[in-house]
Design a protein around this motif. Structure first.
Motif, short mmCIF file in Angstrom:
data_model
loop_
_atom_site.label_atom_id
_atom_site.label_comp_id
_atom_site.label_asym_id
_atom_site.label_seq_id
_atom_site.Cartn_x
_atom_site.Cartn_y
_atom_site.Cartn_z
N GLN A 73 0.78 -1.51 -0.45
CA GLN A 73 -0.29 -0.11 0.15
C GLN A 73 0.51 1.57 0.34
O GLN A 73 0.49 2.58 -0.29
N LYS A 93 -4.49 5.27 -6.63
CA LYS A 93 -3.65 4.10 -5.85
C LYS A 93 -4.86 3.07 -6.17
O LYS A 93 -4.27 1.55 -5.94
N SER A 100 -3.99 2.08 -8.94
CA SER A 100 -2.75 1.35 -9.63
C SER A 100 -3.07 -0.88 -8.87
O SER A 100 -2.71 -1.63 -9.13
N HIS A 109 5.82 2.98 -5.92
CA HIS A 109 5.93 3.61 -4.70
C HIS A 109 6.90 5.09 -5.16
O HIS A 109 6.79 5.89 -4.30
#
Length: 236
Positions: free
Chosen positions: A38, A139, A142, A177
């Motif tokens: 995450q 996010k 992704s 990231h």
């Protein structure tokens, strides 16, 4: 301690209840693996045994074993006299990851038998990506893309292939990231995901495999060209 690290520790404290009284190193590794995926612990961040062990309520020995498991998965790296860090990928790592992806994902599509194919997970990932993009949630987009490729590999109906791809895709997320513009790397592939799904729904696995091969090559090239030459990291 950075703000990102503090946030990660607070999230881990909330995960403590998931471990229960019978927590194991594998369960702790599972929690940390998800938090790394995450982006709560970013590449280059040093993982404090004291703080993370306290947040999760586990012993130092259990935590060290979980670190060892994640190091084996190439998500962490241990540096003598410095500690354990979230791994920072090199450009060579990315090239190798895409080499494995192409071997596995294209083979899974190529090996399909006669249509119709079991595309429930593939279709769900495509929808989730489109819905995430509509909300401006890059996010989430992704995550949807990772699920899409995991589902493609899952067409092989092999537990070993699934395990391999989970590790490869978790490692790939370390690269994303450290990128500045996630929208740039995920939005253009939404239509290509949909195209591959539509082609598979039409029963044309050969064309779907060709589309996937071009897709992975374009994605690899785009990521390598934009990847920071020297990603910011305290692990070096």
């Amino acid at each position: 301690m950075t703000a990102d690290t503090a946030l990660g520790l607070s999230e881990l404290a909330a995960d403590r209840a998931l471990l229960g009284r019978t927590s194991t190193a594998e369960r702790v590794a599972g929690v940390l693996r998800e938090r790394i995926a995450q982006g709560l612990f970013r590449p280059g961040v040093r993982l404090s045994e004291e703080r993370i062990g306290g947040a999760l309520g586990v012993s130092r020995n259990t935590l060290r074993e979980s670190f060892r498991l994640l190091t084996h998965e190439r998500l962490l790296v241990h540096r003598l006299n410095k500690g354990t860090f979230v791994r920072v990928l090199t450009a060579a790592d990315i090239v190798d990851i895409y080499r494995v992806r192409r071997l596995v994902e294209c083979a899974a599509v190529r090996g399909l038998d006669a249509a119709p194919y079991r595309l429930t997970d593939v279709a769900a990932a495509v929808r989730y990506g489109e819905e995430s993009a509509a909300r401006g949630d890059w996010k989430g987009c992704s995550t949807a893309n990772i699920r899409f490729h995991q589902a493609l590999a899952g067409l092989a109906e092999s537990d070993r292939t699934d395990d391999l791809m989970r590790g490869v895709l978790a490692e790939l997320r370390l690269a994303f990231h450290v990128m500045d513009d996630p929208r740039r790397f995920h939005e253009p592939y939404l239509t290509r995901n949909r195209e591959i799904l539509n082609t598979l729904e039409a029963g044309d696995a050969a064309t779907a495999e060709r589309l996937l091969g071009f897709y992975l090559e374009d994605s690899r090239r785009q990521l390598i060209e934009a990847y920071p030459e020297h990603p910011d990291t305290s692990a070096r």
